[in-house]
Design a protein around this motif. Sequence first.
Motif, short mmCIF file in Angstrom:
data_model
loop_
_atom_site.label_atom_id
_atom_site.label_comp_id
_atom_site.label_asym_id
_atom_site.label_seq_id
_atom_site.Cartn_x
_atom_site.Cartn_y
_atom_site.Cartn_z
N ALA A 1 0.81 -1.22 0.00
CA ALA A 1 0.00 0.00 0.00
C ALA A 1 0.85 1.27 0.00
O ALA A 1 0.47 2.27 -0.62
CB ALA A 1 -0.95 0.01 1.20
N ASP A 2 1.98 1.26 0.66
CA ASP A 2 2.81 2.45 0.74
C ASP A 2 3.89 2.50 -0.35
O ASP A 2 4.68 3.43 -0.40
CB ASP A 2 3.49 2.54 2.11
N LYS A 3 3.91 1.51 -1.22
CA LYS A 3 4.91 1.47 -2.28
C LYS A 3 4.36 2.11 -3.55
O LYS A 3 3.17 2.05 -3.83
CB LYS A 3 5.33 0.03 -2.57
N LYS A 4 5.24 2.70 -4.31
CA LYS A 4 4.86 3.29 -5.58
C LYS A 4 4.93 2.21 -6.66
O LYS A 4 5.71 1.27 -6.58
CB LYS A 4 5.79 4.45 -5.91
#
Length: 107
Positions: A47-50
Motif C-alpha cells: 500500500a505504501d509502495k509506488k
Amino acid sequence: MFKLNTQRSYQYPVSVVIFDGEKEQTGKFTATFKVLPNSQIRDPENADKKLLDLVLVGVDGIEVPGEDGRPLQGDALLQALKDDPAVSVALVAAYQESITKKNRPRT
C-alpha cells in the motif's frame, strides 16, 4: 494451448519531454518492466509502495550523471529516474500503455 508465464518481464520504449529552462528536450529510452499480478498490486503490504518500485527492473539508453559527474548505474540510476517528475510520469505511462495496448479491442 496458450501457456501463461506469470513471472515475465519485458522491454518497452519510453518517450519523455523535459523542460530545462526555456528549452524543451525530448528523448527516448527503453525500460524493463516485470509483470506484477493484480493481487500483489492490491496487497496491503504494498500500500505504501509506488508502482515503479514494484515493476521497474532496469533501463537502457539513458544516462544520468551522478554528483561526481560519472554516469549512475544500477539502483542509483533507477532511483534518480523515479525521483524526476517528468521521467517518472513517462515511465508509469509507458508501463500502463504496455499492459493495455495489445489487449484493447479493435474497432
